[in-house]
Design a protein around this motif. Structure first.
Motif, mmCIF file in Angstrom:
data_model
loop_
_atom_site.group_PDB
_atom_site.id
_atom_site.type_symbol
_atom_site.label_atom_id
_atom_site.label_comp_id
_atom_site.label_asym_id
_atom_site.label_seq_id
_atom_site.Cartn_x
_atom_site.Cartn_y
_atom_site.Cartn_z
ATOM 1 N N LYS A 1 0.665 -0.927 -0.353
ATOM 2 C CA LYS A 1 0.070 0.034 0.075
ATOM 3 C C LYS A 1 1.008 1.492 -0.253
ATOM 4 O O LYS A 1 0.164 2.264 -0.387
ATOM 5 N N ARG B 1 2.836 4.309 -1.122
ATOM 6 C CA ARG B 1 3.559 5.054 -2.221
ATOM 7 C C ARG B 1 4.804 5.844 -2.342
ATOM 8 O O ARG B 1 5.622 5.935 -1.091
ATOM 9 N N ASN C 1 4.388 4.710 -8.830
ATOM 10 C CA ASN C 1 2.813 4.426 -8.348
ATOM 11 C C ASN C 1 1.915 3.267 -8.667
ATOM 12 O O ASN C 1 1.352 2.592 -7.763
ATOM 13 N N GLU D 1 0.476 0.893 -7.640
ATOM 14 C CA GLU D 1 -1.196 0.296 -7.920
ATOM 15 C C GLU D 1 -1.228 -0.990 -8.639
ATOM 16 O O GLU D 1 -2.909 -1.788 -7.494
ATOM 17 N N ARG D 2 -1.198 -0.930 -9.502
ATOM 18 C CA ARG D 2 -1.705 -2.071 -10.155
ATOM 19 C C ARG D 2 -1.075 -3.627 -9.244
ATOM 20 O O ARG D 2 -1.965 -4.545 -9.204
ATOM 21 N N ASP E 1 -1.020 -4.321 -6.530
ATOM 22 C CA ASP E 1 -1.605 -4.601 -5.142
ATOM 23 C C ASP E 1 -2.854 -4.832 -5.289
ATOM 24 O O ASP E 1 -3.542 -5.594 -4.787
ATOM 25 N N ASN E 2 -3.406 -4.009 -6.893
ATOM 26 C CA ASN E 2 -5.272 -4.232 -6.607
ATOM 27 C C ASN E 2 -4.744 -6.134 -6.778
ATOM 28 O O ASN E 2 -5.511 -7.168 -7.116
#
Ligand code: ADP
Length: 480
Positions: free
Chosen positions: A214, A216, A234, A238-239, A241-242
């Motif tokens: 999570k 960044r 970042n 994000e990707r 993490d998703n």
């Protein structure tokens, strides 16, 4: 070798090459122009003296060949200066007269010069006189077209050597100093420029080694390369993490989704074992529950299987499909599912498409099921079909709870389920639908307003558009 050292090295080497090249050029041009200037002065002076001698009239002894010119000594001294020495010599090179500043000295005898002069040629020579370099111009004197001697004008060129030596000293020390300063400034500037990258590196290492994806990287307001890199990283995080979250959710969801029907099946089997099987009504009910739970499990497994096939490049069973008939089937099925909802057919063109009928039906069922799931009873779900010049559009509109703008870009992602979503679902329906649309050369778009409803549009290319793939609309984005 670290980028910083490489940068400094390249920068210093390049600057060094430029400075050295420039120094060579400056040194050469200066030396050349100083020498040319001296030569020109000497030639001018010799010409003036020649003209003065000619004006006075020269006498040459017929017997001895000796030159006689009244007041020759006075004349040459008029043209001399502290730095310019003059001497008049006979054809054999022996001095007739010399300026006072030469004292008892005479220019060194040079046989080559005497020979050249006797052939009527003027010469330049550099000779040493008292450890000092002397530039001498020697021009022949002619009487009745015969060489009778030469006028020689000399100047010490020690000052050129000294000037050049000083310039060389300044250039070499300046270049060395320049390079040292450049290396120091380069080290500082590159250090400043690369510091953010080092920071990114450190933070990224921390993030990667930590279990939490999570975190960044801090971004700045500048729109430079480093900030763009940070934004890209970042985005990547994000990707990741998703994706990671989706995987975690998948395991949880799959086990949860499968556990509920399994528990129901087991419960009903236990019930049958404990005697319910003897009662026809109870037997029928238990079997019906087992059947529906098995259906549910099959659906989940089929969805997962389909997605994994899609990833592996599953091919479609293409055939001619009457879309209006297909939509009628979907409509009938929707009416069975949507109790309490007003399910209706809207605009209904006729359309024929070359595609996979089963997959297209699955796509539309997914859209309709969603519409029914997210529309409270009393609401309306409308299915329409439009045949335009370039595109066939199938819309599924509902008057349900709508989709939040923040969720809109994600709803087609695998395993994405909207927040506050109390409906059961694995978040696979729309990603499967989008994959089927894309496999047919089309796309699904959505317009939605929170608490007012959503409209999903399936765009399928007509034959004409499919053959001119370039004319596809580029604005097929998620519309809000
Ligand atoms: P699910 O199996 O959870 O329905 P989908 O991929 O079909 O998964 O849908 C993803 C999410 O999109 C849903 O969880 C829901 O939040 C949202 N969504 C899809 N269709 C609608 C709709 N017609 N109205 C409101 N929200 C919807």
């Amino acid at each position: 070798m670290p980028i910083r050292t490489r940068l400094i090295l390249w920068y210093t080497i390049l600057l060094g090459a430029i400075l050295i090249g420039f120094s060579f050029l400056l040194y050469g041009v200066l030396g050349y122009s100083l020498n040319v200037q001296v030569d020109r002065t000497l030639a001018d002076r010799a010409q003036q003296i020649g003209a003065a001698i000619e004006a006075q009239g020269i006498i040459v002894s017929e017997k001895t060949g000796k030159i006689y010119l009244p007041q020759l000594e006075i004349l040459v001294n008029v043209f001399s200066s502290p730095a310019i020495f003059i001497q008049v010599v006979r054809a054999d090179g022996s001095a007739v007269v010399a300026t006072h500043n030469l004292g008892t000295q005479r220019f060194p005898y040079d046989k080559g010069v005497v020979l050249a002069n006797n052939q009527g040629l003027a010469t330049y020579r550099t000779s040493m006189m008292e450890d000092s370099p002397l530039r001498i111009y020697s021009a022949p004197m002619l009487v009745n077209n015969q060489v009778v001697g030469a006028v020689q004008v000399g100047q010490s060129i020690k000052f050129i050597e000294e000037t050049l030596r000083q310039v060389l000293l300044i250039l070499t020390s300046g270049t060395a100093l320049g390079l040292v300063v450049a290396a120091i400034v380069g080290a500082f500037v590159s250090g400043q420029a690369l510091r953010p990258i080092e920071q990114i590196n450190q933070t990224a290492t921390r993030i990667v080694s930590a279990p939490d994806l999570k975190q960044r990287l801090p971004t700045s307001k500048t729109n430079d390369e480093v900030n763009r890199l940070t934004v890209t990283i970042n985005g990547m995080l994000e990707r990741l993490d998703n994706f990671f979250q989706a995987q975690v959710r998948l395991s949880a969801d799959v086990s949860h989704e499968l556990r509920t029907p399994l528990t129901a099946i087991r419960g009903n089997i236990d019930l049958l074992r404990s005697g319910a099987a003897n009662d026809p009504a109870e037997l029928a009910e238990a079997l019906s529950i087992i059947d529906s739970e098995l259906n549910r499990m099959s659906r989940i497994v089929a969805d997962l299987l389909l997605l994994s096939h899609a990833d592996a490049g599953l091919s479609l069973r293409m055939q001619t499909v009457e879309l209006d008939t297909l939509i009628l089937e979907v409509y009938r099925q929707a009416r069975v599912m949507g109790n309490g909802l007003n399910i209706q057919l809207g605009h209904e063109d006729q359309a024929i498409i070359y595609g996979d009928a089963d997959r297209l039906k699955q796509l539309l069922i997914n859209l309709v099921t969603n519409a029914i799931k997210h529309t409270p009873s009393g609401g309306r779900v409308t299915i329409s079909l439009y045949q335009d010049e370039a595109w066939i559009r199938v819309t599924v509109a509902d008057t349900g709870r709508g989709i939040a703008p923040s969720a809109l870009p994600h709803i087609f992602e695998r395993f994405y389920r909207g927040e506050n979503n109390d409906q059961k679902g694995m978040g696979l329906g729309l990603s499967i639908a989008q994959w089927i649309a894309q496999a047919h050369g089309g796309r699904i778009t959505v317009q939605s307003e929170l608490n007012h409803g959503s409209e999903f549009t399936l765009w399928l290319p007509t034959k004409k558009t499919a053959s001119q793939a370039d004319s596809r609309p580029t604005k097929l984005k998620y519309l809000t």
